[in-house]
Design an enzyme around this catalytic site. Structure first.
Site, PDB file in Angstrom:
ATOM      1  N   GLY A  32       3.876   4.331  -5.378  1.00 30.43           N
ATOM      2  CA  GLY A  32       4.623   5.398  -4.751  1.00 30.43           C
ATOM      3  C   GLY A  32       5.937   5.350  -5.139  1.00 30.43           C
ATOM      4  O   GLY A  32       6.568   6.354  -5.584  1.00 30.43           O
ATOM      5  N   HIS A  33       6.672   4.253  -5.046  1.00 36.95           N
ATOM      6  CA  HIS A  33       7.979   4.050  -5.640  1.00 36.95           C
ATOM      7  C   HIS A  33       8.249   4.499  -6.997  1.00 36.95           C
ATOM      8  O   HIS A  33       9.050   5.376  -7.476  1.00 36.95           O
ATOM      9  CB  HIS A  33       8.758   2.681  -5.287  1.00 36.95           C
ATOM     10  CG  HIS A  33       8.463   2.459  -3.952  1.00 36.95           C
ATOM     11  ND1 HIS A  33       7.981   1.298  -3.359  1.00 36.95           N
ATOM     12  CD2 HIS A  33       9.498   2.904  -2.964  1.00 36.95           C
ATOM     13  CE1 HIS A  33       8.289   1.047  -2.019  1.00 36.95           C
ATOM     14  NE2 HIS A  33       9.058   2.064  -1.793  1.00 36.95           N
ATOM     15  N   GLN A  57      17.959   0.073  10.677  1.00 42.32           N
ATOM     16  CA  GLN A  57      16.865   0.964  10.944  1.00 42.32           C
ATOM     17  C   GLN A  57      15.572   0.308  11.568  1.00 42.32           C
ATOM     18  O   GLN A  57      14.411   0.615  11.618  1.00 42.32           O
ATOM     19  CB  GLN A  57      16.436   1.767   9.612  1.00 42.32           C
ATOM     20  CG  GLN A  57      15.799   1.021   8.365  1.00 42.32           C
ATOM     21  CD  GLN A  57      15.609   2.042   7.245  1.00 42.32           C
ATOM     22  OE1 GLN A  57      16.709   2.089   6.657  1.00 42.32           O
ATOM     23  NE2 GLN A  57      14.290   2.471   6.985  1.00 42.32           N
ATOM     24  N   GLY A 143      10.443  10.321  -0.689  1.00 38.98           N
ATOM     25  CA  GLY A 143       9.190  10.552  -0.704  1.00 38.98           C
ATOM     26  C   GLY A 143       8.503  11.587   0.231  1.00 38.98           C
ATOM     27  O   GLY A 143       9.266  11.433   1.475  1.00 38.98           O
ATOM     28  N   ASP A 146       7.359   9.751   4.024  1.00 37.66           N
ATOM     29  CA  ASP A 146       8.333   9.734   5.169  1.00 37.66           C
ATOM     30  C   ASP A 146       8.686  11.013   5.304  1.00 37.66           C
ATOM     31  O   ASP A 146      10.020  11.444   5.328  1.00 37.66           O
ATOM     32  CB  ASP A 146       9.515   8.740   4.882  1.00 37.66           C
ATOM     33  CG  ASP A 146       9.069   7.256   4.653  1.00 37.66           C
ATOM     34  OD1 ASP A 146       8.215   6.628   5.539  1.00 37.66           O
ATOM     35  OD2 ASP A 146       9.067   6.965   3.500  1.00 37.66           O
ATOM     36  N   VAL A 172       1.645   9.081  -2.883  1.00 39.66           N
ATOM     37  CA  VAL A 172       0.778   8.400  -3.851  1.00 39.66           C
ATOM     38  C   VAL A 172      -0.406   7.877  -3.115  1.00 39.66           C
ATOM     39  O   VAL A 172      -0.047   7.229  -1.997  1.00 39.66           O
ATOM     40  CB  VAL A 172       1.316   7.814  -4.835  1.00 39.66           C
ATOM     41  CG1 VAL A 172       0.239   6.922  -5.623  1.00 39.66           C
ATOM     42  CG2 VAL A 172       2.395   8.130  -5.749  1.00 39.66           C
ATOM     43  N   LEU A 180       0.037   5.061  -0.020  1.00 34.96           N
ATOM     44  CA  LEU A 180       0.759   3.836  -0.482  1.00 34.96           C
ATOM     45  C   LEU A 180       1.818   3.462   0.521  1.00 34.96           C
ATOM     46  O   LEU A 180       2.608   4.453   0.787  1.00 34.96           O
ATOM     47  CB  LEU A 180       1.047   3.663  -1.893  1.00 34.96           C
ATOM     48  CG  LEU A 180      -0.119   3.939  -2.875  1.00 34.96           C
ATOM     49  CD1 LEU A 180       0.584   3.559  -4.398  1.00 34.96           C
ATOM     50  CD2 LEU A 180      -1.179   3.030  -2.621  1.00 34.96           C
ATOM     51  N   SER A 181       2.020   2.163   0.652  1.00 32.61           N
ATOM     52  CA  SER A 181       3.141   1.805   1.774  1.00 32.61           C
ATOM     53  C   SER A 181       3.486   0.324   1.363  1.00 32.61           C
ATOM     54  O   SER A 181       2.198  -0.508   1.429  1.00 32.61           O
ATOM     55  CB  SER A 181       2.850   2.260   3.084  1.00 32.61           C
ATOM     56  OG  SER A 181       3.913   1.379   3.975  1.00 32.61           O
TER      57      SER A 181
HETATM   58  O1  PAF Z   1      12.313   5.171   2.929  1.00 35.19           O
HETATM   59  C1  PAF Z   1      13.006   4.061   2.853  1.00 35.19           C
HETATM   60  O2  PAF Z   1      12.668   3.104   2.098  1.00 35.19           O
HETATM   61  C2  PAF Z   1      14.193   3.863   3.355  1.00 35.19           C
HETATM   62  O3  PAF Z   1      14.300   4.558   4.875  1.00 35.19           O
HETATM   63  C3  PAF Z   1      15.463   4.415   2.881  1.00 35.19           C
HETATM   64  C4  PAF Z   1      15.677   5.728   2.507  1.00 35.19           C
HETATM   65  C5  PAF Z   1      15.668   3.319   1.570  1.00 35.19           C
HETATM   66  C6  PAF Z   1      16.849   3.989   3.542  1.00 35.19           C
HETATM   67  O4  PAF Z   1      16.950   2.551   4.052  1.00 35.19           O
END
Ligand code: PAF
Length: 274
Positions: A32-33, A57, A143, A146, A172, A180-181
């Protein structure tokens, strides 16, 4: 590939670059990334990826400590994609002193994910703003997986007049439909098979709406009930209007269903546009 962990060094290495495409991540990169990074490469010769697990976060009881950190593998994958710069600061670099300046977010940050993960989007928006200030990208890719994060980042950029274009990337999925995560690796084999039901549920809702159903409340309740019968604990399954991300009301047209649910100790999120 430049792997840089220092703010001054990354600024220096990007000095004079004309079209910087930025993909912020928390590492543990999966397809996915990589799809977002490939998309960035089509838009720019100068792609910067950040890898930083952002404490701001995570709630105190969440998985900050056990969040998978795989810097070496990540860098190998990024190098294979010819990424120009990787920014991997440690906490002392980004938070040399406690981060006391935090953004105040609009009400849309308090629904859905924000309702179940208090302060989550404040942490996301604050780190994204810091990263934008450091990298100064021309465009940044987030993506759709999120979905609410993408919405909030877009709003932040619009309302704070940040000089960066936000580009969205498609989710993806595995052949079974599981988005995917990095958190999928917490699932055992049985759970991994069951996890595909979340996307199937979203697809059923879409099908019903496309076929003319406008009773969003019942659709949501049935979906929650159906998942619960298969062992899920649902935080929300909710149909929203795409542009505002407010709860949908007939005759709203452009919709998205967003979901978050627990399978055992793993919390999965997904969404599907309608
Ligand atoms: O989506 C993520 O992986 C995170 O929330 C991000 C945007 C990198 C911020 O830490």
């Amino acid at each position: 590939m430049n792997i840089l962990s220092d703010v001054a060094a990354v600024r220096e290495s990007l000095r004079g670059e004309k079209n910087i495409a930025f993909v912020p991540t928390m590492g543990n990169l999966h397809e996915g990334h990589l799809a977002l990074i490939k998309q960035a490469k089509q838009l720019s010769d100068c792609v910067v990826v950040s890898i930083f697990v952002n404490r701001l976060q995570f709630l105190p009881h969440e998985d900050f400590d056990r969040y998978p950190r795989t810097l070496e593998e990540d860098c190998r994958a990024l190098s294979a994609l010819n990424v120009k710069t990787v920014f991997t600061p440690d906490e002392k670099i980004l938070f040399p002193t406690p981060q006391e300046f935090l953004l105040a977010l609009p009400p849309v940050a308090d629904i859905l994910e924000g309702k179940f993960r208090l302060g989550f989007f404040r942490g996301v928006a604050t780190i994204v703003l810091k990263l934008f200030n450091i990298i100064q990208p021309d465009l940044a890719i987030f993506g759709k997986k999120d979905y609410q994060q993408l919405h909030i980042v877009r709003e932040m950029v619009r309302q704070l007049n940040l000089p960066v274009s936000i580009v969205s990337g498609e989710t993806v999925r595995t052949p079974g439909g599981l988005a995917l995560s990095s958190r999928n690796q917490y699932l055992n084999d049985t759970q991994r098979a069951e996890a595909c039901r979340l996307y199937q549920t979203l697809q059923q809702i879409r099908q019903e709406i496309v076929s003319g159903c406008q009773d969003f409340q019942t659709l949501q309740e049935n979906a929650i009930h159906n998942l619960a019968q298969h062992g899920w604990k649902v935080d929300y399954i909710s149909i929203h209007e795409r542009r505002s991300l407010l709860p949908a009301r007939p005759p709203d047209q452009d919709l998205v269903t967003l979901a978050a649910a627990w399978l055992g100790n793993t919390r999965l999120i997904d969404n599907l546009e309608i």
